[in-house]
Design an enzyme around this catalytic site. Structure first.
Site, PDB file in Angstrom:
ATOM      1  N   HIS A  37     -88.424 -22.166  41.163  1.00 59.80           N
ATOM      2  CA  HIS A  37     -86.972 -22.107  40.809  1.00 59.80           C
ATOM      3  C   HIS A  37     -86.665 -20.615  41.450  1.00 59.80           C
ATOM      4  CE1 HIS A  37     -83.231 -21.943  38.387  1.00 59.80           C
ATOM      5  NE2 HIS A  37     -83.473 -20.750  37.842  1.00 59.80           N
ATOM      6  N   SER A  38     -85.396 -20.763  41.921  1.00 61.98           N
ATOM      7  CA  SER A  38     -84.539 -19.752  42.334  1.00 61.98           C
ATOM      8  C   SER A  38     -85.628 -18.578  43.450  1.00 61.98           C
ATOM      9  CB  SER A  38     -84.251 -18.670  41.028  1.00 61.98           C
ATOM     10  OG  SER A  38     -83.099 -17.554  41.422  1.00 61.98           O
ATOM     11  N   TYR A  39     -85.633 -17.518  42.885  1.00 61.24           N
ATOM     12  CA  TYR A  39     -86.710 -16.709  43.863  1.00 61.24           C
ATOM     13  C   TYR A  39     -88.098 -17.330  44.263  1.00 61.24           C
ATOM     14  CZ  TYR A  39     -87.723 -12.349  46.296  1.00 61.24           C
ATOM     15  OH  TYR A  39     -88.187 -11.427  47.226  1.00 61.24           O
TER      16      TYR A  39
ATOM     17  N   GLY B 161     -88.792 -20.042  45.132  1.00 62.10           N
ATOM     18  CA  GLY B 161     -88.655 -20.866  46.214  1.00 62.10           C
ATOM     19  C   GLY B 161     -88.883 -19.972  47.571  1.00 62.10           C
TER      20      GLY B 161
ATOM     21  N   THR C 100     -85.630 -25.769  42.805  1.00 65.56           N
ATOM     22  CA  THR C 100     -84.619 -26.041  42.087  1.00 65.56           C
ATOM     23  C   THR C 100     -83.564 -24.794  42.271  1.00 65.56           C
ATOM     24  OG1 THR C 100     -85.760 -24.968  40.110  1.00 65.56           O
ATOM     25  CG2 THR C 100     -85.669 -27.382  40.100  1.00 65.56           C
TER      26      THR C 100
END
Length: 352
Positions: free
Chosen positions: A228-230, A232, A256
């Protein structure tokens, strides 16, 4: 907006200083006198009236908050969501209050993971089917030790009168420095220092460490990532550092609302090609779940998470994510690649 007496005093003094400094050399005496007056003002006493002490409860009940049956944080008396600006014009105090509450919620989430999800928090999570990374915890804060400077033997031999003059100048300098520091930070806290965790000093380092010490050594044949977010960005960095190993062990990756960027991170062509075939990014969007979303980057397909709220993208897209993982696993078994199409990822409302 209310303005306290202390604020008016400080404002008047600083304006007066600015006016004096614009004058000629004959104003130096007034400036010196004014600075002496400022040095006598006890900012601690003045500002304590404006900023409450940084003393916060250590329980949710103490903050008068609780989680309702939907898992939402709500005020016990008003039923309202969390309010950051609890006190107007006190941003630093509000931030510290927010952080204190965040620490309590973190412990609460850990308790839920152990109690409701039957997870066990241990130092070495080998042998488990699920590994929950903690890339945000990269350091601990400890109080900075005070350094006492001892006088040299030479200064000890100085005449008492000369040593007394030097000590007086040193004290005056420290007093002025403390004054300006107190103005910038009215309620000065203990000086803290950050001790970074060895080989885990950043989210990227943490992901690499967990891969090398746990995932790469596991017997699992099908490894799936939900980032999720960072997270990735941390996964892409992991691929850059361990490309061959990741390709041989990872079956599929669900991102995500990822903030990764294959150009800025300088991901090579082979990595981008692998991501196009094995990754999918569920992004925040008002479109229905799994609706294709255009992307400017040639890395992996982007589909709607069914919500425009960043923090809900993982939860909202879970049904599609596990469907994606199942298809990828079956495709790997039959030596086929999963087709990342809008139709293949669409989860009907009846199924939900």
């Amino acid at each position: 907006m209310s303005i306290s007496l202390s604020s008016l005093i400080l404002l008047t003094i600083w304006i007066s200083m600015a006016q004096i400094q614009q004058g000629g050399p004959d104003e130096k005496e007034k400036t010196t006198a004014l600075k002496d007056l400022l040095s006598r003002i006890d900012l601690d006493e003045l500002m304590k009236k404006d900023e409450p002490p940084l003393d916060f409860p250590d329980t949710l009940e103490g903050f008068e908050y609780a989680f309702n049956e939907k898992g939402q944080l709500r005020h016990i008396k008003t039923g309202e969501p969390f309010v950051f600006n609890y006190r107007e014009d006190l941003h630093r105090w509000n931030q510290k209050r927010y952080e204190a509450l965040g620490e309590i919620i973190t412990k609460y989430v850990y308790e839920l993971l152990e109690k409701d999800c039957n997870l066990k928090k241990i130092s070495i999570p080998e042998g488990y089917g699920v590994i929950v990374l903690n890339p945000n915890e990269n350091y601990i804060e400890v109080e900075k030790p005070k350094i006492h400077v001892q006088s040299s033997s030479e200064s000890a031999d100085e005449p008492a009168e000369k040593r007394e003059r030097k000590d007086k100048v040193s004290k005056e300098t420290k007093k002025r420095r403390d004054f300006y520091e107190k103005y910038r930070n009215p309620q000065r806290e203990k000086e803290m220092m950050q001790l970074y965790i060895r080989e885990n000093g950043s989210p990227e380092e943490h992901a690499l460490y967990v891969w090398d010490h746990f995932i790469a050594q596991s017997a699992a044949e099908n490894v799936f990532f939900v980032a999720h977010s960072y997270g990735g960005l941390a996964f892409v960095e992991l691929m850059i550092q361990r490309e061959a190993d990741v390709k041989s062990k990872v079956t599929a990756v669900a991102l995500t609302d990822s903030v990764h960027n294959v150009w800025h991170q300088e991901a090579g062509k082979t990595i981008r090609e692998w991501m196009r075939e094995n990754c999918c990014n569920w992004v925040s969007s008002s479109e229905p779940l799994d609706t294709s979303v255009e992307s400017m980057l040639p890395d992996c397909p982007r589909v709607s998470a069914g919500t425009d709220r960043h923090e809900l993208t993982s939860w909202k897209s879970f049904p599609s994510i596990f469907k994606f993982f199942t298809e990828a696993s079956e495709a790997k078994t039959s030596s086929l690649k999963p087709a990342l199409t809008r139709r293949s990822h669409r989860v009907k409302h009846e199924e939900l």
